[in-house]
Write an enzyme that holds these catalytic residues in place. Structure first.
Site, PDB file in Angstrom:
ATOM      1  N   ILE A  97      -5.133  -5.528  20.633  1.00 55.96           N
ATOM      2  CA  ILE A  97      -5.853  -6.719  20.154  1.00 55.96           C
ATOM      3  C   ILE A  97      -4.861  -7.868  20.035  1.00 55.96           C
ATOM      4  CG2 ILE A  97      -7.274  -7.638  18.264  1.00 55.96           C
ATOM      5  CD1 ILE A  97      -8.530  -5.176  19.623  1.00 55.96           C
ATOM      6  N   VAL A 122       0.810  -1.228   0.000  1.00 53.97           N
ATOM      7  CA  VAL A 122       0.000   0.000   0.000  1.00 53.97           C
ATOM      8  C   VAL A 122       0.841   1.275   0.000  1.00 53.97           C
ATOM      9  CG1 VAL A 122      -2.069  -1.032   1.044  1.00 53.97           C
ATOM     10  CG2 VAL A 122      -0.305  -0.019   2.532  1.00 53.97           C
ATOM     11  N   ALA A 152       1.841   9.018  15.939  1.00 48.27           N
ATOM     12  CA  ALA A 152       1.594  10.174  15.067  1.00 48.27           C
ATOM     13  C   ALA A 152       0.929   9.737  13.765  1.00 48.27           C
ATOM     14  CB  ALA A 152       2.914  10.891  14.778  1.00 48.27           C
ATOM     15  N   SER A 153       1.316   8.558  13.266  1.00 51.88           N
ATOM     16  CA  SER A 153       0.711   8.096  12.005  1.00 51.88           C
ATOM     17  C   SER A 153      -0.783   7.827  12.196  1.00 51.88           C
ATOM     18  CB  SER A 153       1.417   6.824  11.498  1.00 51.88           C
ATOM     19  OG  SER A 153       1.040   5.668  12.242  1.00 51.88           O
ATOM     20  N   LYS A 154      -1.158   7.310  13.356  1.00 48.06           N
ATOM     21  CA  LYS A 154      -2.574   7.003  13.587  1.00 48.06           C
ATOM     22  C   LYS A 154      -3.377   8.285  13.851  1.00 48.06           C
ATOM     23  CE  LYS A 154      -2.380   2.543  12.968  1.00 48.06           C
ATOM     24  NZ  LYS A 154      -3.011   1.931  11.776  1.00 48.06           N
ATOM     25  N   TYR A 162       4.437   5.602  15.182  1.00 51.14           N
ATOM     26  CA  TYR A 162       3.159   4.896  15.030  1.00 51.14           C
ATOM     27  C   TYR A 162       2.006   5.769  15.541  1.00 51.14           C
ATOM     28  CZ  TYR A 162      -0.373   1.200  15.621  1.00 51.14           C
ATOM     29  OH  TYR A 162      -1.524   0.449  15.561  1.00 51.14           O
ATOM     30  N   ASN A 178      -6.899  -1.335   6.493  1.00 53.63           N
ATOM     31  CA  ASN A 178      -6.503  -2.038   7.718  1.00 53.63           C
ATOM     32  C   ASN A 178      -4.988  -2.262   7.796  1.00 53.63           C
ATOM     33  OD1 ASN A 178      -6.898  -4.253   9.930  1.00 53.63           O
ATOM     34  ND2 ASN A 178      -5.886  -5.303   8.242  1.00 53.63           N
ATOM     35  N   SER A 199      -5.922   3.952  15.954  1.00 54.30           N
ATOM     36  CA  SER A 199      -5.561   3.231  17.182  1.00 54.30           C
ATOM     37  C   SER A 199      -5.912   4.100  18.383  1.00 54.30           C
ATOM     38  CB  SER A 199      -4.063   2.932  17.209  1.00 54.30           C
ATOM     39  OG  SER A 199      -3.707   2.425  18.486  1.00 54.30           O
TER      40      SER A 199
HETATM   41  N1  LIG Z   1      -3.099  -5.416  17.090  1.00 52.17           N
HETATM   42  C1  LIG Z   1      -3.360  -4.341  17.810  1.00 52.17           C
HETATM   43  O1  LIG Z   1      -3.285  -4.351  19.033  1.00 52.17           O
HETATM   44  C2  LIG Z   1      -3.784  -3.066  17.145  1.00 52.17           C
HETATM   45  C3  LIG Z   1      -4.275  -2.020  17.942  1.00 52.17           C
HETATM   46  C4  LIG Z   1      -4.687  -0.844  17.335  1.00 52.17           C
HETATM   47  C5  LIG Z   1      -4.620  -0.724  15.954  1.00 52.17           C
HETATM   48  N2  LIG Z   1      -4.128  -1.741  15.213  1.00 52.17           N
HETATM   49  C6  LIG Z   1      -4.095  -1.571  13.756  1.00 52.17           C
HETATM   50  O2  LIG Z   1      -4.923  -2.545  13.168  1.00 52.17           O
HETATM   51  C7  LIG Z   1      -4.432  -2.874  11.859  1.00 52.17           C
HETATM   52  C8  LIG Z   1      -4.275  -4.375  11.701  1.00 52.17           C
HETATM   53  O3  LIG Z   1      -3.399  -4.822  12.710  1.00 52.17           O
HETATM   54  P1  LIG Z   1      -3.160  -6.365  13.018  1.00 52.17           P
HETATM   55  O4  LIG Z   1      -2.822  -6.417  14.456  1.00 52.17           O
HETATM   56  O5  LIG Z   1      -4.286  -7.189  12.498  1.00 52.17           O
HETATM   57  O6  LIG Z   1      -1.832  -6.602  12.173  1.00 52.17           O
HETATM   58  P2  LIG Z   1      -1.106  -7.902  11.565  1.00 52.17           P
HETATM   59  O7  LIG Z   1       0.352  -7.642  11.643  1.00 52.17           O
HETATM   60  O8  LIG Z   1      -1.650  -9.161  12.136  1.00 52.17           O
HETATM   61  O9  LIG Z   1      -1.549  -7.808  10.040  1.00 52.17           O
HETATM   62  C9  LIG Z   1      -1.168  -6.722   9.244  1.00 52.17           C
HETATM   63  C10 LIG Z   1      -1.258  -7.152   7.798  1.00 52.17           C
HETATM   64  O10 LIG Z   1      -0.867  -6.015   7.011  1.00 52.17           O
HETATM   65  C11 LIG Z   1       0.001  -6.460   5.986  1.00 52.17           C
HETATM   66  N3  LIG Z   1       0.847  -5.358   5.567  1.00 52.17           N
HETATM   67  C12 LIG Z   1       1.893  -4.812   6.243  1.00 52.17           C
HETATM   68  N4  LIG Z   1       2.459  -3.861   5.494  1.00 52.17           N
HETATM   69  C13 LIG Z   1       1.777  -3.808   4.318  1.00 52.17           C
HETATM   70  C14 LIG Z   1       1.894  -3.032   3.149  1.00 52.17           C
HETATM   71  N5  LIG Z   1       2.874  -2.145   3.009  1.00 52.17           N
HETATM   72  N6  LIG Z   1       1.016  -3.238   2.145  1.00 52.17           N
HETATM   73  C15 LIG Z   1       0.037  -4.171   2.261  1.00 52.17           C
HETATM   74  N7  LIG Z   1      -0.116  -4.944   3.344  1.00 52.17           N
HETATM   75  C16 LIG Z   1       0.739  -4.762   4.361  1.00 52.17           C
HETATM   76  C17 LIG Z   1       0.792  -7.605   6.611  1.00 52.17           C
HETATM   77  O11 LIG Z   1       1.369  -8.441   5.619  1.00 52.17           O
HETATM   78  C18 LIG Z   1      -0.286  -8.294   7.426  1.00 52.17           C
HETATM   79  O12 LIG Z   1      -0.962  -9.251   6.667  1.00 52.17           O
HETATM   80  C19 LIG Z   1      -3.140  -2.079  11.704  1.00 52.17           C
HETATM   81  O13 LIG Z   1      -3.411  -0.887  11.005  1.00 52.17           O
HETATM   82  C20 LIG Z   1      -2.739  -1.768  13.132  1.00 52.17           C
HETATM   83  O14 LIG Z   1      -1.947  -0.619  13.238  1.00 52.17           O
HETATM   84  C21 LIG Z   1      -3.707  -2.914  15.766  1.00 52.17           C
END
Ligand SMILES: NC(=O)c1ccc[n+]([C@@H]2O[C@H](COP(=O)([O-])OP(=O)(O)OC[C@H]3O[C@@H](n4cnc5c(N)ncnc54)[C@H](O)[C@@H]3O)[C@@H](O)[C@H]2O)c1
Length: 256
Positions: free
Chosen positions: A191, A64, A160-162, A158, A90, A144
């Site tokens: 999560i 992305v 700041a990005s969110k 992270y 996502n 987030s």
């Molecule tokens: N897990 C948490 O506690 C949490 C909390 C708040 C927010 N988030 C946000 O939720 C979202 C999903 O998190 P998750 O925990 O399911 O993550 P995860 O690491 O399990 O999955 C992330 C997916 O994104 C893909 N990805 C990474 N870089 C990419 C890129 N440049 N292009 C396309 N795909 C790419 C990875 O290959 C992976 O399949 C993220 O944006 C994360 O910041 C997660």
């Protein structure tokens, strides 16, 4: 009646964690899934599993952070299913070398902003015109809870990005709401996904410290977030626009 009947949903970061859970739930609710991820093998596995369960899905490999790849992924998705109605941004990264501003390298800032901010912007740039063409739709951006409260164990790039994701979501809501495209953010708390488990929650002491701060007494599960995303993807959220919805077990309401 399935809640996403006839909708085409492009989900980024579809190969793991919450994105993978969303592919399965959305497909069960009647959506056709364009599953985008940088990881081909894992993404194809998710699509095969969705199809095996009776759903419709197509994998598109896409980093992305690269606009040309996003443009191609959106075009392939629209061609495969005839339209796109939902953009579910996502994909996100959470590198372990992201600390406080005083000790985070420039390369980390660039990497995090390229995926977490530019990635969302590129998917919106190429995807929103498809939503408008389809007569309207829904943009779901994953932010987030760390964009809303400070953290004494910082990941400042992270965070700041969110924050940028929330700001961009509100701007899109105002610009494209009049054309039938609503834009909302979700702010998940911690999560239990690979992203977090492989890092913070590996250490029992670190895990306990964080658990103490969660009024609901547990970390979130992917479905705690994708159920909210399901609402935003469906027509049930037709008047929800510009919101940053928090699902964090009460962390951001917790003083002591
Ligand atoms: N897990 C948490 O506690 C949490 C909390 C708040 C927010 N988030 C946000 O939720 C979202 C999903 O998190 P998750 O925990 O399911 O993550 P995860 O690491 O399990 O999955 C992330 C997916 O994104 C893909 N990805 C990474 N870089 C990419 C890129 N440049 N292009 C396309 N795909 C790419 C990875 O290959 C992976 O399949 C993220 O944006 C994360 O910041 C997660």
């Amino acid at each position: 009646m399935p809640r996403l009947k006839d909708k085409v949903c492009l989900i980024t970061g579809a190969a793991s964690g919450m994105g993978k859970a969303a592919c399965h739930l959305f497909a069960r609710e009647g959506a056709r899934i364009v599953a985008a991820d940088v990881s081909k093998a894992d993404g194809e596995e998710v699509v095969a599993a969705v199809k095996k369960a009776g759903g419709q899905a197509q994998f598109v490999q896409c980093d992305v952070s690269k606009e040309t790849e996003v443009r191609r992924a959106v075009a392939e998705g629209a061609k495969a299913f005839g339209a796109i109605h939902v953009l579910y941004n996502n994909a996100g990264i959470f590198p372990s070398d992201d600390h406080s501003v005083v000790d985070t390298e420039e390369a980390v800032w660039d990497k995090v902003f390229a995926v977490n901010v530019k990635g969302v912007a590129f998917v919106c740039k190429h995807g929103i015109p498809e939503l408008i063409k389809a007569g309207g739709g829904s943009v779901i951006n994953i932010a987030s809870f760390v964009a809303l409260v400070g953290c004494s164990v910082p990941q400042d790039a992270y965070t700041a990005s969110k924050g940028a994701v929330i700001a961009l979501t509100k701007s899109l809501a105002v610009q494209y709401g009049p054309r039938g495209v609503r834009s909302n953010a979700i702010c998940p708390g911690p999560i239990e996904t690979p992203l977090l488990m492989e890092w913070l929650l590996k250490e029992p002491a670190e895990k306990a410290k964080r658990l103490n701060r969660i009024p609901m007494g547990r970390f979130g599960k992917p479905e705690d977030i994708v159920n909210l995303a399901l609402y935003l993807a469906s027509d049930e959220s037709a008047w929800t626009n510009g919101a940053a919805l928090v699902a964090d077990g009460g962390i951001t309401s917790n003083y002591f």
